[in-house]
Write a protein that holds these residues in place. Sequence first.
Motif, PDB file in Angstrom:
ATOM      1  N   GLU A 156      16.545-120.327  76.979  1.00 19.03           N
ATOM      2  CA  GLU A 156      17.377-119.446  76.947  1.00 19.03           C
ATOM      3  C   GLU A 156      18.405-120.113  75.251  1.00 19.03           C
ATOM      4  O   GLU A 156      18.359-120.918  76.046  1.00 19.03           O
ATOM      5  CB  GLU A 156      18.416-119.357  77.749  1.00 19.03           C
ATOM      6  N   PRO A 157      18.058-118.663  74.790  1.00 21.91           N
ATOM      7  CA  PRO A 157      18.869-118.983  73.428  1.00 21.91           C
ATOM      8  C   PRO A 157      20.997-119.331  73.805  1.00 21.91           C
ATOM      9  O   PRO A 157      21.135-118.616  74.313  1.00 21.91           O
ATOM     10  CB  PRO A 157      18.441-118.332  72.805  1.00 21.91           C
ATOM     11  N   ASP A 158      20.938-119.810  72.716  1.00 18.66           N
ATOM     12  CA  ASP A 158      22.865-119.671  72.818  1.00 18.66           C
ATOM     13  C   ASP A 158      23.098-118.898  73.033  1.00 18.66           C
ATOM     14  O   ASP A 158      22.899-118.317  71.390  1.00 18.66           O
ATOM     15  CB  ASP A 158      23.400-121.174  71.709  1.00 18.66           C
ATOM     16  N   PRO A 159      23.989-118.249  73.646  1.00 23.22           N
ATOM     17  CA  PRO A 159      24.793-116.979  73.244  1.00 23.22           C
ATOM     18  C   PRO A 159      25.706-116.940  71.543  1.00 23.22           C
ATOM     19  O   PRO A 159      25.424-115.982  71.141  1.00 23.22           O
ATOM     20  CB  PRO A 159      25.864-116.805  74.304  1.00 23.22           C
ATOM     21  N   LYS A 160      26.492-117.726  71.651  1.00 25.48           N
ATOM     22  CA  LYS A 160      26.739-118.191  70.903  1.00 25.48           C
ATOM     23  C   LYS A 160      26.720-117.762  69.452  1.00 25.48           C
ATOM     24  O   LYS A 160      26.670-117.529  68.015  1.00 25.48           O
ATOM     25  CB  LYS A 160      28.162-119.545  70.339  1.00 25.48           C
ATOM     26  N   LEU A 161      25.041-118.883  70.017  1.00 24.85           N
ATOM     27  CA  LEU A 161      24.069-119.131  68.588  1.00 24.85           C
ATOM     28  C   LEU A 161      23.413-117.543  67.621  1.00 24.85           C
ATOM     29  O   LEU A 161      23.534-117.204  66.583  1.00 24.85           O
ATOM     30  CB  LEU A 161      22.835-119.893  68.026  1.00 24.85           C
ATOM     31  N   VAL A 162      23.078-116.877  68.865  1.00 25.91           N
ATOM     32  CA  VAL A 162      22.761-115.543  69.155  1.00 25.91           C
ATOM     33  C   VAL A 162      23.431-114.472  68.059  1.00 25.91           C
ATOM     34  O   VAL A 162      23.532-113.663  67.437  1.00 25.91           O
ATOM     35  CB  VAL A 162      22.263-114.577  69.906  1.00 25.91           C
ATOM     36  N   LEU A 163      24.990-114.482  68.321  1.00 25.56           N
ATOM     37  CA  LEU A 163      26.148-113.633  68.058  1.00 25.56           C
ATOM     38  C   LEU A 163      26.445-113.826  67.128  1.00 25.56           C
ATOM     39  O   LEU A 163      26.614-113.471  66.138  1.00 25.56           O
ATOM     40  CB  LEU A 163      27.499-113.630  68.693  1.00 25.56           C
ATOM     41  N   LYS A 164      26.226-115.164  66.110  1.00 21.02           N
ATOM     42  CA  LYS A 164      27.048-115.655  64.839  1.00 21.02           C
ATOM     43  C   LYS A 164      25.448-115.349  64.046  1.00 21.02           C
ATOM     44  O   LYS A 164      25.654-115.020  62.936  1.00 21.02           O
ATOM     45  CB  LYS A 164      26.322-116.924  65.130  1.00 21.02           C
ATOM     46  N   LYS A 165      24.009-114.928  64.386  1.00 24.19           N
ATOM     47  CA  LYS A 165      23.276-114.817  63.633  1.00 24.19           C
ATOM     48  C   LYS A 165      23.268-113.628  63.327  1.00 24.19           C
ATOM     49  O   LYS A 165      23.247-112.868  62.302  1.00 24.19           O
ATOM     50  CB  LYS A 165      21.716-114.797  63.973  1.00 24.19           C
ATOM     51  N   LYS A 166      23.422-112.199  64.124  1.00 21.11           N
ATOM     52  CA  LYS A 166      23.557-110.820  64.111  1.00 21.11           C
ATOM     53  C   LYS A 166      25.059-110.735  63.019  1.00 21.11           C
ATOM     54  O   LYS A 166      24.446-109.741  62.748  1.00 21.11           O
ATOM     55  CB  LYS A 166      23.898-110.735  65.080  1.00 21.11           C
ATOM     56  N   ILE A 167      25.849-111.549  63.376  1.00 18.64           N
ATOM     57  CA  ILE A 167      27.371-110.839  62.445  1.00 18.64           C
ATOM     58  C   ILE A 167      27.229-110.844  61.452  1.00 18.64           C
ATOM     59  O   ILE A 167      26.783-109.859  60.361  1.00 18.64           O
ATOM     60  CB  ILE A 167      28.477-111.540  63.190  1.00 18.64           C
ATOM     61  N   LEU A 168      25.777-112.084  60.795  1.00 15.39           N
ATOM     62  CA  LEU A 168      25.219-112.715  59.653  1.00 15.39           C
ATOM     63  C   LEU A 168      24.853-111.215  59.344  1.00 15.39           C
ATOM     64  O   LEU A 168      25.124-111.170  58.398  1.00 15.39           O
ATOM     65  CB  LEU A 168      25.087-114.054  59.368  1.00 15.39           C
ATOM     66  N   LEU A 169      23.914-111.328  59.704  1.00 15.21           N
ATOM     67  CA  LEU A 169      22.862-110.331  59.273  1.00 15.21           C
ATOM     68  C   LEU A 169      23.844-108.518  58.724  1.00 15.21           C
ATOM     69  O   LEU A 169      23.337-108.281  58.121  1.00 15.21           O
ATOM     70  CB  LEU A 169      21.824-110.273  60.532  1.00 15.21           C
ATOM     71  N   PHE A 170      24.426-108.612  60.153  1.00 21.91           N
ATOM     72  CA  PHE A 170      25.003-107.191  60.288  1.00 21.91           C
ATOM     73  C   PHE A 170      26.308-106.842  58.800  1.00 21.91           C
ATOM     74  O   PHE A 170      26.117-106.772  57.962  1.00 21.91           O
ATOM     75  CB  PHE A 170      26.166-107.307  61.017  1.00 21.91           C
ATOM     76  N   TYR A 171      26.657-107.945  58.354  1.00 20.66           N
ATOM     77  CA  TYR A 171      27.326-108.114  57.034  1.00 20.66           C
ATOM     78  C   TYR A 171      26.440-108.551  55.907  1.00 20.66           C
ATOM     79  O   TYR A 171      26.978-107.877  54.783  1.00 20.66           O
ATOM     80  CB  TYR A 171      28.676-109.906  56.639  1.00 20.66           C
ATOM     81  N   ASN A 172      25.666-108.976  55.628  1.00 27.29           N
ATOM     82  CA  ASN A 172      24.439-109.300  54.827  1.00 27.29           C
ATOM     83  C   ASN A 172      23.822-107.662  54.175  1.00 27.29           C
ATOM     84  O   ASN A 172      24.039-107.612  53.387  1.00 27.29           O
ATOM     85  CB  ASN A 172      23.218-110.187  54.833  1.00 27.29           C
ATOM     86  N   THR A 173      23.306-107.141  55.171  1.00 26.50           N
ATOM     87  CA  THR A 173      22.730-105.500  55.586  1.00 26.50           C
ATOM     88  C   THR A 173      24.042-104.429  55.137  1.00 26.50           C
ATOM     89  O   THR A 173      23.418-104.343  53.932  1.00 26.50           O
ATOM     90  CB  THR A 173      22.569-105.557  57.065  1.00 26.50           C
ATOM     91  N   PHE A 174      24.893-104.332  55.984  1.00 25.85           N
ATOM     92  CA  PHE A 174      25.702-103.506  55.840  1.00 25.85           C
ATOM     93  C   PHE A 174      27.275-103.559  54.578  1.00 25.85           C
ATOM     94  O   PHE A 174      28.044-102.250  53.736  1.00 25.85           O
ATOM     95  CB  PHE A 174      26.127-103.096  56.673  1.00 25.85           C
ATOM     96  N   ALA A 175      27.840-105.099  54.498  1.00 26.93           N
ATOM     97  CA  ALA A 175      29.149-105.106  54.039  1.00 26.93           C
ATOM     98  C   ALA A 175      29.218-106.753  52.899  1.00 26.93           C
ATOM     99  O   ALA A 175      29.997-107.451  53.594  1.00 26.93           O
ATOM    100  CB  ALA A 175      30.583-104.945  55.047  1.00 26.93           C
ATOM    101  N   PRO A 176      27.657-106.713  52.671  1.00 26.01           N
ATOM    102  CA  PRO A 176      27.710-108.212  51.285  1.00 26.01           C
ATOM    103  C   PRO A 176      29.061-108.570  51.073  1.00 26.01           C
ATOM    104  O   PRO A 176      29.732-109.507  51.470  1.00 26.01           O
ATOM    105  CB  PRO A 176      26.395-108.081  50.542  1.00 26.01           C
ATOM    106  N   HIS A 177      29.812-107.487  50.388  1.00 30.58           N
ATOM    107  CA  HIS A 177      31.294-108.076  49.720  1.00 30.58           C
ATOM    108  C   HIS A 177      31.704-108.457  50.477  1.00 30.58           C
ATOM    109  O   HIS A 177      33.088-108.847  50.064  1.00 30.58           O
ATOM    110  CB  HIS A 177      31.512-106.729  48.827  1.00 30.58           C
TER     111      HIS A 177
END
Length: 391
Positions: free
Chosen positions: A289-310
């Motif tokens: 079972e993946p760590d929920p915090k680690l999964v959320l962190k990856k999603k947040i980083l992917l979100f900003y790198n994709t939609f708001a890198p600045h």
Amino acid sequence: MTEFRKTTALVDEVEKGLKELQGEEQQPGTHSSSELKEEDIEQTVKKIKSWMENIAEIEGKMQGFIAKAEEKDPDKKIYGPGMIKRVKALAVRAEALRPTAEKLAADWEGAYEPILQKRKEKELKHQEELLKRKRQQEQQEEMRLAALRAKQLAEASLREAEERRAEEEKKQKELERKRELELERKRYEEQKIKLKKEAERRKKAQEMSSSEALQLMRDSNNEYQVSRMLMTLRTLIANIVNDPGVKMYRRIRQANKHVQSELLRYPGGEDFLLAIGFRLKRIKVDDKEPDPKLVLKKKILLFYNTFAPHELPKVDVQRVVDFFAGGKEEDLWDRLRKKYGKSEEDLPDTFEDDKNGQLFYVLDEPPVNERGRWQRWFDDLKAVKELIRSR
């Protein structure tokens, strides 16, 4: 306790010890000194040395007290008449300590000298005994080594015979190993050629159109085999077209028994998958079972790198994770949607290639925010669906 009181107490202690030692009946040089034990003499010498150290400490402190007691400058003078009197009285007592202690030290150290001499003689005798024992051991070792050399000489001829036999066996094994290496080299070359052909075939398949790949299936298999392949492909493509965002529909395990028996084992089956965009990748499959915090962190980083890198350098990602993880994730995505117009469902779907993972045929979905590219990808899938449904 003041420093003066401590010094006074130390003088009392040393005086008491010296007086007790002077008052003892058994003194060096007296008629009863022969009854003294070595341990008593040694302990007494150590005790006197300790007192001598205390006397040195007392003398050092007394110099300071006397200097203060003899101060003439009224502005610097800190001792009153009573204190000056006590300092002088203590100084007299302190001065008497060293002569007494030195005399006692001389007497007792004189008595201690024969003891030390006796110990030295005992140690010397012990060393001589050790040396004698060592020589005996060396003689025994020489005899043992002589016997060992005789045994080694006797074994040498046997060992030579064994070595000759071993050399013959080694030559035989070397010949066998060379034959095995030659066979292995041939198998390697055959495998290399096979892999090269597979790579060329896959590369060619990736450049095919879906119609060309379908024609290859028909040319390479009988009608029954083609029907089984098409039935499997229809199911796979329909699942993707109906739910393009579902990752598991776009990821086919190569070792899947059903896909192997109904599609991949026939010529052209893999070629069709590659022609419509699937790529062979190794993906690490973690059953834990993946760590929920680690999964959320990856999603947040992917979100900003994709939609708001600045904006990413301004965001404390770990702090955001700690605050929203554990039941508040929807609130986080609602806030991001209001601010940027994008949310969790808009994240691009990616597969990471891992050399230690399992082989999958993977169809990557373009980022949802690239509407034109995504729509072309989806239209191509629908066209493939119609192509294999009409045949």
